[in-house]
Design a protein around this motif. Structure first.
Motif, mmCIF file in Angstrom:
data_model
loop_
_atom_site.group_PDB
_atom_site.id
_atom_site.type_symbol
_atom_site.label_atom_id
_atom_site.label_comp_id
_atom_site.label_asym_id
_atom_site.label_seq_id
_atom_site.Cartn_x
_atom_site.Cartn_y
_atom_site.Cartn_z
ATOM 1 N N ASP A 52 111.722 -72.072 152.208
ATOM 2 C CA ASP A 52 112.558 -70.891 152.061
ATOM 3 C C ASP A 52 112.242 -70.226 150.733
ATOM 4 N N SER A 53 111.949 -68.935 150.779
ATOM 5 C CA SER A 53 111.601 -68.228 149.545
ATOM 6 C C SER A 53 112.756 -67.326 149.107
ATOM 7 N N PHE A 54 112.948 -67.257 147.802
ATOM 8 C CA PHE A 54 114.009 -66.464 147.196
ATOM 9 C C PHE A 54 113.454 -65.752 145.971
ATOM 10 N N GLN A 55 113.975 -64.560 145.709
ATOM 11 C CA GLN A 55 113.771 -63.906 144.428
ATOM 12 C C GLN A 55 114.971 -64.243 143.559
ATOM 13 N N HIS A 56 114.726 -64.780 142.364
ATOM 14 C CA HIS A 56 115.788 -65.228 141.470
ATOM 15 C C HIS A 56 115.857 -64.333 140.237
ATOM 16 N N TRP A 57 117.077 -64.118 139.762
ATOM 17 C CA TRP A 57 117.308 -63.424 138.491
ATOM 18 C C TRP A 57 118.285 -64.248 137.665
ATOM 19 N N TRP A 58 117.909 -64.535 136.409
ATOM 20 C CA TRP A 58 118.784 -65.218 135.454
ATOM 21 C C TRP A 58 118.919 -64.341 134.221
ATOM 22 N N VAL A 59 120.127 -64.274 133.685
ATOM 23 C CA VAL A 59 120.333 -63.552 132.432
ATOM 24 C C VAL A 59 120.064 -64.512 131.274
ATOM 25 N N ILE A 60 119.245 -64.058 130.334
ATOM 26 C CA ILE A 60 118.837 -64.892 129.197
ATOM 27 C C ILE A 60 119.727 -64.639 127.983
ATOM 28 N N ASP A 61 120.055 -63.364 127.779
ATOM 29 C CA ASP A 61 120.984 -62.994 126.717
ATOM 30 C C ASP A 61 121.639 -61.677 127.123
ATOM 31 N N ASP A 62 122.327 -61.039 126.205
ATOM 32 C CA ASP A 62 123.084 -59.830 126.542
ATOM 33 C C ASP A 62 122.210 -58.630 126.889
ATOM 34 N N HIS A 63 120.885 -58.777 126.747
ATOM 35 C CA HIS A 63 120.004 -57.635 126.983
ATOM 36 C C HIS A 63 118.779 -57.996 127.823
ATOM 37 N N THR A 64 118.686 -59.226 128.321
ATOM 38 C CA THR A 64 117.450 -59.679 128.950
ATOM 39 C C THR A 64 117.726 -60.441 130.240
ATOM 40 N N VAL A 65 116.955 -60.142 131.276
ATOM 41 C CA VAL A 65 116.996 -60.873 132.540
ATOM 42 C C VAL A 65 115.595 -61.393 132.835
ATOM 43 N N ARG A 66 115.503 -62.638 133.282
ATOM 44 C CA ARG A 66 114.237 -63.225 133.702
ATOM 45 C C ARG A 66 114.231 -63.319 135.227
ATOM 46 N N SER A 67 113.107 -63.060 135.854
ATOM 47 C CA SER A 67 113.039 -63.128 137.313
ATOM 48 C C SER A 67 111.798 -63.884 137.761
ATOM 49 N N TRP A 68 111.881 -64.463 138.944
ATOM 50 C CA TRP A 68 110.750 -65.191 139.513
ATOM 51 C C TRP A 68 110.989 -65.392 141.007
ATOM 52 N N PRO A 90 104.026 -62.111 132.923
ATOM 53 C CA PRO A 90 102.637 -62.584 132.878
ATOM 54 C C PRO A 90 102.407 -63.739 131.910
ATOM 55 N N ASP A 91 103.250 -63.876 130.875
ATOM 56 C CA ASP A 91 103.032 -64.934 129.888
ATOM 57 C C ASP A 91 103.868 -66.180 130.178
ATOM 58 N N ALA A 92 104.587 -66.198 131.320
ATOM 59 C CA ALA A 92 105.420 -67.352 131.666
ATOM 60 C C ALA A 92 104.643 -68.308 132.562
ATOM 61 N N ALA A 93 104.941 -69.590 132.417
ATOM 62 C CA ALA A 93 104.212 -70.605 133.164
ATOM 63 C C ALA A 93 104.886 -70.894 134.500
ATOM 64 N N PRO A 94 104.105 -71.091 135.569
ATOM 65 C CA PRO A 94 104.701 -71.544 136.831
ATOM 66 C C PRO A 94 105.217 -72.970 136.688
ATOM 67 N N SER A 95 106.145 -73.347 137.537
ATOM 68 C CA SER A 95 106.699 -74.698 137.451
ATOM 69 C C SER A 95 107.065 -75.195 138.841
ATOM 70 N N GLY A 119 100.701 -74.454 131.965
ATOM 71 C CA GLY A 119 100.279 -73.169 131.427
ATOM 72 C C GLY A 119 99.409 -73.370 130.218
ATOM 73 N N PRO A 120 98.823 -72.293 129.706
ATOM 74 C CA PRO A 120 97.944 -72.421 128.536
ATOM 75 C C PRO A 120 98.733 -72.633 127.255
ATOM 76 N N GLY A 121 98.130 -73.389 126.339
ATOM 77 C CA GLY A 121 98.722 -73.541 125.007
ATOM 78 C C GLY A 121 100.015 -74.309 125.028
ATOM 79 N N ASP A 122 100.890 -73.968 124.071
ATOM 80 C CA ASP A 122 102.156 -74.673 123.922
ATOM 81 C C ASP A 122 103.192 -74.084 124.863
ATOM 82 N N PHE A 123 103.718 -74.907 125.746
ATOM 83 C CA PHE A 123 104.755 -74.442 126.670
ATOM 84 C C PHE A 123 106.127 -74.768 126.079
ATOM 85 N N PRO A 124 107.103 -73.829 126.151
ATOM 86 C CA PRO A 124 108.411 -74.054 125.509
ATOM 87 C C PRO A 124 109.292 -75.020 126.294
ATOM 88 N N THR A 125 108.965 -76.323 126.202
ATOM 89 C CA THR A 125 109.708 -77.317 126.966
ATOM 90 C C THR A 125 111.141 -77.478 126.461
#
Length: 310
Positions: A52-68, A90-95, A119-125
């Motif tokens: 099942d596929s979904f488009q997700h939206w999460w609010v990160i702060d008072d001015h930013t939404v992340r989607s995947w 484009p700079d976010a890593a798949p998981s 993902g490339p380099g240091d991933f923000p774990t």
């Protein structure tokens, strides 16, 4: 060329609730916004390769939404839910990851959560680890307080038929920056749209009993079909408030529906007067939220139908 890197985080949590309840809670992606602060919306996109596929939206702060886009596999028999996330940024890593559920007793469940990102380099774990911990805590809260939340959550939808296509009614409700001049109970609204169809706004409103409220909301707009909102700065009476405007095309016109899901804050009941009960607060919210919603629906209906006549 950067070398791909993989990081895996794992957490285990015990929940004092039956395994079937906990599984259903985690599997109910579209209800996460009711109890999980960052979750704004999960839009179903159909099935792909048995998932099942979904488009997700999460609010990160008072001015930013992340989607995947998330691809989910729900296995109720095995008590396992697995997923893969493909971020839009484009700079976010798949998981990918999974939730496994173990019944410790009739009233106790263990959730084992695992997530791997590459993902490339240091991933923000650190952020991913914190987000997973907080998500599990909200699952535990919602499961263990399910009976109480059944009383505290007011959930309803008001529909109205519009004798017009959905476009103008959608535009009327999408153009929130014009609400102070269009909608009587909105006295002030400051809108920002950092990315197309994702809106934040601060709004001052009056309820039908004359009470004033200031809120900040985030909205995800799916043109012509759906506007989802979540209040991220709430009125004092509420612990949560989500909802949507849905536009359903029929052969005769459009069914425009307004939905509210509001969670009462028990310690704030006295705002409505001494001796106020949860039932009193439920009746109050159903009345004032529906009153404002129906007012908005009627105004959108009039706006759309007038343009059909023109």
């Amino acid at each position: 060329m950067p070398t791909p890197q993989q990081d895996t985080i794992r957490h285990t949590m015990t929940v004092s609730a039956p395994v079937s309840l906990v599984y259903d809670l985690v599997a109910g992606l579209q209800r996460w916004p009711e109890f999980h602060g960052p979750s704004v919306h999960a839009e179903p996109l159909g099935q792909r390769d048995g998932r099942d596929s979904f488009q997700h939206w999460w609010v990160i702060d008072d001015h930013t939404v992340r989607s995947w886009t998330g691809y989910w596999r729900f296995d109720r028999n095995a008590l396992r839910i697995s997923y893969e996330f493909e971020p839009e940024e484009p700079d976010a890593a798949p998981s990918r990851g999974q939730f496994a559920f173990l019944a410790l007793s009739d009233t106790s469940t263990e959730i084992r959560a695992e997530q791997t990102a590459s993902g490339p380099g240091d991933f923000p774990t650190d952020r991913a680890d914190q987000e997973l911990r907080e998500l599990l805590e909200r699952f535990r809260y919602a499961a263990e307080q399910a009976e109480l939340l059944n009383d505290l959550v007011v959930d309803f939808e008001d529909p109205l038929f519009v004798a017009a296509p959905p476009d103008d009614a959608y535009r009327y409700l999408y153009e929130a920056d014009k609400w102070p001049e269009r909608i009587p109970h909105v006295s002030r609204l400051v809108l920002e749209e950092p990315t197309p169809n994702v809106q934040f706004f601060d709004m001052d409103t009056l309820t039908s009993d004359g009470s004033a409220h200031t809120t900040r909301s985030v909205r995800v707009c799916l043109p012509g079909t759906l506007i989802v909102y979540k209040q991220i700065h709430l009125p004092k009476l509420l612990d949560g408030h989500t909802g949507h405007w849905r536009f359903t095309t029929t052969r005769e016109g459009t069914v425009l529906a307004s939905r509210h899901t509001a969670t009462i804050k028990p310690e704030a009941l006295s705002i409505l007067g001494p001796g106020t009960t949860v039932l009193d607060a439920r009746r109050y919210l159903r009345r004032v939220l529906s009153s404002n919603s129906m007012s908005n629906l009627r105004l959108a209906k009039a706006y759309a139908e007038e343009r059909v006549r023109d």
